[in-house]
Design an enzyme around this catalytic site. Structure first.
Site, short mmCIF file in Angstrom:
data_model
loop_
_atom_site.label_atom_id
_atom_site.label_comp_id
_atom_site.label_asym_id
_atom_site.label_seq_id
_atom_site.Cartn_x
_atom_site.Cartn_y
_atom_site.Cartn_z
N HIS A 415 -7.70 75.16 -73.23
CA HIS A 415 -8.17 76.83 -73.74
C HIS A 415 -8.93 78.25 -72.78
CE1 HIS A 415 -5.22 75.51 -77.83
NE2 HIS A 415 -5.80 74.68 -77.85
N LYS A 605 -10.26 90.47 -83.05
CA LYS A 605 -10.02 89.32 -82.15
C LYS A 605 -11.72 88.94 -82.62
CE LYS A 605 -8.20 90.67 -78.97
NZ LYS A 605 -7.14 90.13 -78.55
N ARG A 606 -11.94 88.42 -82.14
CA ARG A 606 -13.43 87.47 -82.12
C ARG A 606 -14.42 88.14 -81.02
NH1 ARG A 606 -15.35 83.13 -85.29
NH2 ARG A 606 -17.58 83.54 -82.99
N LYS A 611 -13.59 89.87 -73.91
CA LYS A 611 -12.34 90.08 -74.90
C LYS A 611 -12.75 91.98 -74.67
CE LYS A 611 -11.51 86.79 -77.75
NZ LYS A 611 -10.52 86.09 -77.77
N THR A 713 -2.71 85.09 -79.01
CA THR A 713 -1.76 85.33 -79.87
C THR A 713 -2.04 85.75 -80.90
OG1 THR A 713 -3.16 83.49 -81.28
CG2 THR A 713 -2.14 82.27 -80.23
N LYS A 717 1.20 88.52 -82.84
CA LYS A 717 2.01 88.48 -83.86
C LYS A 717 1.59 90.58 -84.33
CE LYS A 717 -1.97 85.33 -85.21
NZ LYS A 717 -3.79 85.41 -85.08
C1 LIG Z 1 -4.41 85.36 -84.50
C2 LIG Z 1 -5.76 85.15 -84.87
C3 LIG Z 1 -6.83 85.22 -83.69
C4 LIG Z 1 -6.78 84.91 -82.72
O1 LIG Z 1 -6.25 86.38 -82.12
P1 LIG Z 1 -6.69 86.72 -80.48
O2 LIG Z 1 -6.27 88.33 -80.32
O3 LIG Z 1 -5.71 85.83 -79.64
O4 LIG Z 1 -7.95 86.07 -79.83
C5 LIG Z 1 -8.18 85.28 -84.79
N1 LIG Z 1 -8.87 85.53 -85.90
C6 LIG Z 1 -7.30 85.70 -86.63
C7 LIG Z 1 -8.15 85.40 -88.38
C8 LIG Z 1 -6.54 85.75 -86.43
O5 LIG Z 1 -5.11 85.01 -87.68
#
Ligand SMILES: *Cc1c(COP(=O)(O)O)cnc(C)c1O
Length: 891
Positions: A415, A605-606, A611, A713, A717
């Protein structure tokens, strides 16, 4: 506002429908409940209604009556309440139990069906399952949503109020854990005999509060009020051993004098979408044996021995809150082995008691034909030596046979390529906690290096490929163990899989190129479209039919509608409604007002340096400076929304949060800015908040340094929910651009190759600072305390990092990012073109269904076939199951 241009529709509030008032007891039986899709400005014809409702299930009068009966029965018998004293939480639990009742028959039947047909089982092993809420997901997948909405409406209750009483199952950190959850949904929807195995953490990912602009963590006591979606199975409790020593006997090695902890399984149903399949997620909870500490040294101190039971039970107490970071703590290693040891006992018991192994002599030769185990990163890597231990020490197979079966059973998903995230466990820790496993790892390594000596004289290569690293403290490289012990190794997007093959694991891929594969990540369209964005889901269903929910490539049909003015208007109206709803949510929950006509620019995101939330922050300050320099110049209004959790021990990430909140304070309180620019820090970002913010987003921020985000991911979305992407050519962004056409994303910044070239030359941050005046101004402001006047030096750790050791090259992409953001604003002024681009993106999002991802894992790694077979529902007799099983065997 200045957002002007052609105002023939869109961006104005004239389409907004008033919030629907709460229903009362005795409301109408037609589609009247509040969730009915939002694009219903005018009353619908009957035909339109039928079209609209079937995607979320049929509202039969008997259905609704049955659900109301169930609800009242549970309120009375399960919650022991009447309507005078019931709380909103009671109502949530009453509904949850009512919906759960519809799962039970299907769950039992699915498991019976697997017993009868004995298909190959797929085991997804993961330390994280970031599930979020279950109620609405269950209603959607069972086709009960419309009927439940109606029942709750007729009972005079508000469905969203009830739903908001459910705690998120936050047993994950971010993308890796959420991927596991999306995969469970897709595996059930594709009819695979699949199981998720993990840990039932008593505390999931912490709740984040922002106090004075700083992150503060709170414990996530998610089980406090009970969990209606799990079933404890104490009768299947299993022992897990730790510590002890290895005794060499005539019958082979024996692991003795161990300490035992019990693993108690809790099962959660995983419903497929409208196919009567209900799979199982089994999570283990640590329990002390009843004689714990009462036998040996603690004899006589009964009270202390009982208190010490906590020590054993701490194993499943709390999720480690690190995303993409390895922290070599003993308790974490215990967690990793705990889930592995319990799960493999379960897997082997199920194999041994399967129909064909019960009759006839037991042989493990067929094990890889009946069992596939997928390792979600290296976190469950100890499964490889554990299976070897079971085969060799307990089942008495010879080493070579055991090793052959083991390799054919396991597959490993990588990952990340960030070195700080790769697990390398000190030999010293393994030696005390799992002495027999360490021996086995050494033996695996010896045979592996013997094969390597086929490259004579290449000692350096052998050192690089060893499972045991010898520089400094001896450590076991868990990724190397996984590669050697698996028949398939995959990355999670094309670009990342290529980096694995040519860079991080190059030597391994040269040795066994056929092992290495790509499986581009995906998301489940059920939660990430049907559930979170009913307005858009229904609009799409009206346009192209309902089959797209199970076959997301059908979204391509939307390309025929890119020039259809009515469709363009409908799409933009759904977005506008979602934006307004989210604005109302922010005002209700946080008392902040935002401009619904502005660009909703979202970065959630985190929080991590790679990032690059900092890059976004520099752009925000740049916009602010431009407004201040020319207050009367036209400006396309923006609301920048940033959210995410920082690992509690990650200093720089916490400083980034404080910088963003400080910048927000200054900008949001400067009268010169007006409603042109707002900055919101979205507190406590989690699955449920993602479901609320993503459908309301115009612009999705995916701006990692090329080569650092394995897939992402979140990006998918947003694409599916009608946001445009500003992003680098990193992770799955590359494939999103491929699918939609590069011209339909806002791509900027260095490519992987350019980043690599810069690493060769040496990255000089100062050069950008000196040559880009706007960048210099922004950095000078941060450095001089413009955003922290009471503590002018507050952000020096950040500016020092940016100048002297920025591994992610923020300055190098600044200029290209700001220019690209100008293009975003320009396009937003042409609402029709913007929406046409949105439509092209939605039409191109089909590839990113996790159904496609899982179908690829199934056929290319696990050796199983997806089916669209429907298991006979509980309303049909028991014999129907055997009949379907027989029919299936003939195929
Ligand atoms: C999808 C999702 C992530 C992953 O987001 P990235 O932008 O791909 O890092 C992290 N936290 C939550 C709550 C999510 O639904």
């Amino acid at each position: 506002n200045n957002c002007g241009g052609q105002v023939w529709f869109f961006h104005s509030l004239q389409h907004v429908t008033p919030a629907v008032a709460n229903g009362r007891e005795g409301g109408p039986v037609s589609v009247s409940s509040p969730r009915a899709s939002s694009n219903m400005a005018t009353p619908l014809t009957d035909q339109e209604k039928r079209k609209q409702i079937s995607i979320r299930g049929i509202v039969g009068v008997e259905n609704v009556a049955e659900l109301k009966k169930g609800f009242n029965r549970h309120l009375h018998f399960t919650l022991v309440k009447d309507r005078n004293v019931a709380t909103p939480r009671d109502y949530y639990f009453a509904l949850a139990h009512t919906v759960r009742d519809h799962l039970v028959g299907r769950w039992i039947r699915t498991q019976q069906f697997y017993y009868e047909t004995d298909p190959k089982r797929v085991y997804y092993l993961s330390l994280e399952f970031y599930m979020g809420r279950a109620l609405q997901n269950t209603m959607v997948n069972l086709g009960l949503q419309n009927a439940c909405d109606e029942a709750i409406y007729q009972l005079g209750l508000d469905m969203e109020d009830l739903e908001d009483m459910e705690e998120d199952a936050g047993l994950g950190n971010g993308g890796l854990g959420r991927l596991a959850a999306c995969f469970l949904d897709s595996m059930a929807t594709l009819g695979l005999a699949a199981y998720g195995y993990g840990i039932r953490y008593e505390y999931g990912i912490f709740n984040q509060r922002i106090k004075d602009g700083w992150q503060v963590e709170e414990a996530d006591d998610w089980l406090r009020h009970g969990n209606p979606w799990e079933k404890a199975r104490p009768e299947y409790m299993l022992p897990v051993h730790f510590y002890g020593r290895v005794e060499e006997t005539e019958e082979g090695s024996k692991w003795v004098d161990t300490q035992v902890v019990l693993a108690m399984p809790f099962d959660t149903p995983i419903p497929g979408y409208m196919n009567n399949t209900v799979n199982t997620m089994r999570l283990w909870s640590a329990r002390a044996p009843n004689d714990f500490n009462l036998r040996d040294f603690n004899v006589g101190d009964y009270i202390q021995a009982v208190l010490d039971r906590n020590l054993a039970e701490n194993i499943s107490r709390v999720l480690y809150p690190n995303d993409n970071f390895f922290e070599g703590k003993e308790l974490r290693l215990k967690q990793e082995y705990f889930v592995v040891a319990a799960t493999l006992q379960d897997v082997i018991r199920r194999f041994k008691t399967s129909k064909r192994n019960c009759s006839g002599p037991l042989s493990f030769d067929s094990f890889p034909d009946k069992v596939a185990i997928q390792l979600n990163d290296t976190h469950p890597a100890m499964a490889i030596p554990e299976l070897m231990r079971i085969f060799v020490d307990i089942e008495k197979l010879d080493w070579d046979t055991a090793w052959d079966i083991t390799k054919r059973t396991f597959a490993y998903t990588n990952h990340t390529v960030l070195p700080e995230a790769l697990e390398r466990w000190p030999v010293r820790l393994l030696e005390t906690l799992l002495p027999r496993h360490l021996q086995i790892i050494y033996q695996i390594n010896q045979i592996h290096l013997d094969v390597m000596s086929l490259f004579p004289g290449d000692l350096d290569r052998m050192r690089k490929m060893s499972l045991v690293e010898e520089y400094g403290e001896k450590k076991v490289n868990m990724a190397h163990l996984c590669i050697v012990g698996s028949h398939a190794v995959n990355g999670v997007a094309e670009i990342h899989s290529n980096i694995i093959k040519t860079d991080v694991f190059r030597d391994f891929s040269e040795l066994e190129p056929e092992k290495f594969q790509n499986k581009t990540n995906g998301i489940t369209p059920r939660r990430w479209l049907l559930l979170c964005n009913p307005g858009l889901a229904d609009l799409i269903a009206e346009a192209i039919g309902e089959e797209y929910v199970k076959d997301l490539m059908q979204l391509q049909k939307l390309n025929e509608l890119v020039d259809d003015d009515a469709f363009i208007r409908d799409i933009s109206k759904v977005k506008q409604d979602n934006k307004l709803k989210f604005a109302q949510y922010l005002e209700r929950e946080y008392q902040v007002k935002i401009n619904p006509a502005s660009v909703f620019d979202v970065h959630v995101k985190r929080i991590h340096e790679y990032k690059r939330q900092l890059l976004n922050c520099l752009h925000v300050i740049t916009m602010y400076n431009r407004i201040r320099a020319k207050p009367t110049a036209p400006f396309v209004p923006r609301t920048v929304i940033i959210g995410g959790k920082a690992a509690p021990g990650y200093h720089m990430a916490k400083m980034i949060i404080k910088l963003i909140t400080s910048v927000a304070d200054v900008i949001n309180n400067d009268p010169i800015v007006g409603n042109k620019l707002k900055v919101i820090y979205l507190e406590n970002y989690r699955v449920t908040l993602a479901e609320k913010v993503i459908p309301a987003t115009d612009l999705s921020e995916q701006i990692s340094t090329a080569g650092t985000e394995a897939s992402g991911t979140g990006n998918m979305k947003f694409m599916l929910n009608g946001a445009l992407t500003i992003g680098t050519l990193d992770g799955a962004n590359v494939e999103m651009a491929e699918e939609a056409g590069q011209e339909n994303l806002f791509i900027f910044g260095m490519t992987v190759e350019e980043v690599a070239a810069m690493d060769q030359e040496g990255y000089d941050a100062m050069q950008y600072y000196k040559s880009i005046p706007e960048l210099k101004q922004v950095i000078d402001q941060i450095k001089s305390g413009f955003f922290s006047p009471k503590q002018p030096e507050l952000f020096h750790d950040i500016t020092n990092m940016l100048f002297n050791h920025d591994r992610f090259k923020v300055f190098a992409d600044y200029e290209s990012y700001v220019k690209c953001q100008e293009k975003v604003s320009a396009l937003y002024e042409d609402p029709k073109k913007w929406t046409q681009m949105v439509i092209k993106n939605i039409a191109a999002a089909g590839k990113f269904s996790s159904d496609r991802t899982i179908a690829e894992y199934a056929t290319q790694i696990w050796g199983v076939e997806p089916t669209d077979l429907k298991i006979p529902p509980p309303s049909e007799p028991r014999e129907a199951i055997e009949e379907t099983a027989r029919a299936l065997r003939k195929i």
